[in-house]
Design a protein around this motif. Structure first.
Motif, mmCIF file in Angstrom:
data_model
loop_
_atom_site.group_PDB
_atom_site.id
_atom_site.type_symbol
_atom_site.label_atom_id
_atom_site.label_comp_id
_atom_site.label_asym_id
_atom_site.label_seq_id
_atom_site.Cartn_x
_atom_site.Cartn_y
_atom_site.Cartn_z
ATOM 1 N N ALA A 75 -0.302 20.799 56.273
ATOM 2 C CA ALA A 75 -0.579 22.138 55.734
ATOM 3 C C ALA A 75 0.486 22.555 54.727
ATOM 4 O O ALA A 75 0.167 23.142 53.687
ATOM 5 N N LEU A 76 1.754 22.266 55.025
ATOM 6 C CA LEU A 76 2.828 22.601 54.084
ATOM 7 C C LEU A 76 2.641 21.860 52.765
ATOM 8 O O LEU A 76 2.787 22.439 51.685
ATOM 9 N N LEU A 77 2.297 20.581 52.836
ATOM 10 C CA LEU A 77 2.074 19.789 51.628
ATOM 11 C C LEU A 77 0.879 20.327 50.836
ATOM 12 O O LEU A 77 0.956 20.502 49.613
ATOM 13 N N VAL A 78 -0.217 20.613 51.536
ATOM 14 C CA VAL A 78 -1.411 21.141 50.868
ATOM 15 C C VAL A 78 -1.095 22.466 50.190
ATOM 16 O O VAL A 78 -1.484 22.709 49.042
ATOM 17 N N TYR A 79 -0.336 23.337 50.879
ATOM 18 C CA TYR A 79 -0.023 24.647 50.297
ATOM 19 C C TYR A 79 0.863 24.509 49.060
ATOM 20 O O TYR A 79 0.678 25.224 48.078
ATOM 21 N N ILE A 80 1.803 23.576 49.092
ATOM 22 C CA ILE A 80 2.664 23.348 47.925
ATOM 23 C C ILE A 80 1.833 22.842 46.741
ATOM 24 O O ILE A 80 2.007 23.295 45.608
ATOM 25 N N VAL A 81 0.895 21.936 47.016
ATOM 26 C CA VAL A 81 0.021 21.434 45.944
ATOM 27 C C VAL A 81 -0.852 22.566 45.392
ATOM 28 O O VAL A 81 -0.994 22.724 44.174
ATOM 29 N N LEU A 82 -1.424 23.376 46.287
ATOM 30 C CA LEU A 82 -2.228 24.513 45.843
ATOM 31 C C LEU A 82 -1.396 25.491 45.016
ATOM 32 O O LEU A 82 -1.868 26.036 44.015
ATOM 33 N N SER A 83 -0.149 25.707 45.438
ATOM 34 C CA SER A 83 0.739 26.613 44.705
ATOM 35 C C SER A 83 1.023 26.076 43.308
ATOM 36 O O SER A 83 1.010 26.834 42.334
ATOM 37 N N ALA A 84 1.286 24.777 43.218
ATOM 38 C CA ALA A 84 1.544 24.166 41.912
ATOM 39 C C ALA A 84 0.317 24.314 41.012
ATOM 40 O O ALA A 84 0.431 24.663 39.832
ATOM 41 N N TYR A 85 -0.858 24.076 41.579
ATOM 42 C CA TYR A 85 -2.096 24.212 40.807
ATOM 43 C C TYR A 85 -2.304 25.662 40.365
ATOM 44 O O TYR A 85 -2.685 25.934 39.220
ATOM 45 N N SER A 86 -2.023 26.600 41.267
ATOM 46 C CA SER A 86 -2.171 28.026 40.941
ATOM 47 C C SER A 86 -1.227 28.435 39.820
ATOM 48 O O SER A 86 -1.607 29.186 38.912
ATOM 49 N N ILE A 87 0.011 27.944 39.888
ATOM 50 C CA ILE A 87 0.983 28.262 38.838
ATOM 51 C C ILE A 87 0.498 27.725 37.490
ATOM 52 O O ILE A 87 0.553 28.417 36.470
ATOM 53 N N TYR A 88 -0.009 26.495 37.499
ATOM 54 C CA TYR A 88 -0.528 25.914 36.259
ATOM 55 C C TYR A 88 -1.680 26.765 35.714
ATOM 56 O O TYR A 88 -1.704 27.112 34.529
ATOM 57 N N CYS A 89 -2.637 27.126 36.584
ATOM 58 C CA CYS A 89 -3.789 27.921 36.140
ATOM 59 C C CYS A 89 -3.351 29.292 35.636
ATOM 60 O O CYS A 89 -3.867 29.785 34.634
ATOM 61 N N ALA A 90 -2.387 29.907 36.331
ATOM 62 C CA ALA A 90 -1.926 31.243 35.932
ATOM 63 C C ALA A 90 -1.199 31.212 34.591
ATOM 64 O O ALA A 90 -1.355 32.114 33.775
ATOM 65 N N THR A 91 -0.418 30.163 34.363
ATOM 66 C CA THR A 91 0.350 30.106 33.112
ATOM 67 C C THR A 91 -0.504 29.690 31.919
ATOM 68 O O THR A 91 -0.089 29.867 30.767
ATOM 69 N N THR A 92 -1.669 29.142 32.176
ATOM 70 C CA THR A 92 -2.551 28.755 31.071
ATOM 71 C C THR A 92 -3.748 29.689 30.940
ATOM 72 O O THR A 92 -4.577 29.501 30.053
ATOM 73 N N ALA A 93 -3.842 30.702 31.821
ATOM 74 C CA ALA A 93 -4.980 31.630 31.787
ATOM 75 C C ALA A 93 -4.939 32.480 30.523
ATOM 76 O O ALA A 93 -3.866 32.880 30.070
ATOM 77 N N ARG A 94 -6.113 32.763 29.982
ATOM 78 C CA ARG A 94 -6.197 33.543 28.747
ATOM 79 C C ARG A 94 -6.417 35.033 29.009
ATOM 80 O O ARG A 94 -6.277 35.843 28.104
ATOM 81 N N THR A 95 -6.782 35.392 30.254
ATOM 82 C CA THR A 95 -7.013 36.805 30.569
ATOM 83 C C THR A 95 -6.358 37.140 31.907
ATOM 84 O O THR A 95 -6.059 36.248 32.708
ATOM 85 N N ASN A 96 -6.176 38.450 32.150
ATOM 86 C CA ASN A 96 -5.624 38.895 33.425
ATOM 87 C C ASN A 96 -6.531 38.520 34.589
ATOM 88 O O ASN A 96 -6.055 38.187 35.677
#
Length: 200
Positions: A75-96
C-alpha cells in the motif's frame, strides 16, 4: 534515499526569490524545474523530500495496516506511485479543474483506507478517524473554492491582494495539515498499548 543523481542543489541565496521564505533553511534547494524534473526529484535527496513522502496518507497507511505487514508495504508503494503520478498530472494540467482532478486517485485510495477502518479490518485510534475525515474535507473544499474562484468572481478587483480563492485554499490546506497532525498524534498514542491479534 538516493536512487537518482539529481541536479546540483542551490544555497538559499541562489534560489529564486519566490522560494526564499525560510531564511533558516540554508541549503538543499532544487533549481527551477520542469514537470519531468519534479518527478525525478522523488528519487534524490533535497530539502523538500521529507515533505513529499510524509504528506497525507503515509502515517495513516502505516497505522491502519499495522497488522498486515506485507499489505502495508504494498500500500505504501502504491500510494507513492499514485502520488508521483498525481504530481505529474497536476504540474502539466492546463486548467484548475484538471489540476484538482489529478488528485482523484489519491483521494479514492484514502477513502478506501477510511472504509477499511470503519468496517473494522484496519486498526487505529477510535478518535483519529474523524480528524482524518475533517483533514480531507478541508483540503477538498479548499480545492473547490480555488476552482470556483470565490469570492473574487463576485467583485473582481476587490480581492486582488488579500482574501482571494487561492489564499483561502492555502489557509484551508494549513488547517488540513493541523488535523493530520492531531490525528497522527492520536494514532501514535494509541499504538503504544496496542498488540496485533496473533493468528491461531
Amino acid at each position: 534515499m538516493v536512487l537518482y543523481k539529481g541536479p546540483r542543489l542551490l544555497d538559499f541565496a541562489k534560489t529564486p526569490q519566490y522560494l526564499q521564505f525560510n531564511k533558516y533553511v540554508l541549503t538543499g534547494y532544487r533549481p527551477v524545474s520542469t514537470a519531468k524534473d519534479c518527478l525525478r526529484s522523488l528519487f534524490y535527496m533535497h530539502n523538500e523530500l521529507g515533505n513529499i513522502y510524509t504528506h497525507g496518507a503515509l502515517p495513516i497507511i502505516h497505522i491502519t495496516l499495522l497488522c498486515y505487514p506485507a499489505t502495508r508495504q504494498t500500500a505504501l508503494l502504491v500510494y507513492i506511485v499514485l502520488s508521483a503520478y498525481s504530481i505529474y498530472c497536476a504540474t502539466t494540467a492546463r486548467t484548475n479543474v484538471l489540476r484538482l482532478q489529478a488528485f482523484i486517485w489519491q483521494a479514492l485510495f484514502r477513502f478506501g483506507l477510511f472504509l477499511f477502518r470503519v468496517l473494522g479490518s484496519g486498526v487505529g485510534s477510535p478518535n483519529s478517524l474523524r480528524l482524518f475525515v475533517i483533514m480531507d474535507t478541508l483540503a477538498v473544499v479548499g480545492g473547490l473554492i480555488n476552482i470556483i474562484q470565490i469570492p473574487e468572481r463576485f467583485i473582481p478587483g476587490l480581492f486582488d491582494n488579500w482574501g482571494n480563492s487561492h489564499q483561502i485554499m492555502h489557509v484551508m490546506v494549513i488547517c488540513s495539515i493541523i488535523y493530520l497532525h492531531w490525528g497522527t498524534l492520536e494514532d501514535l498514542a494509541w499504538i503504544r498499548t496496542y498488540q496485533c491479534p496473533t493468528e491461531g
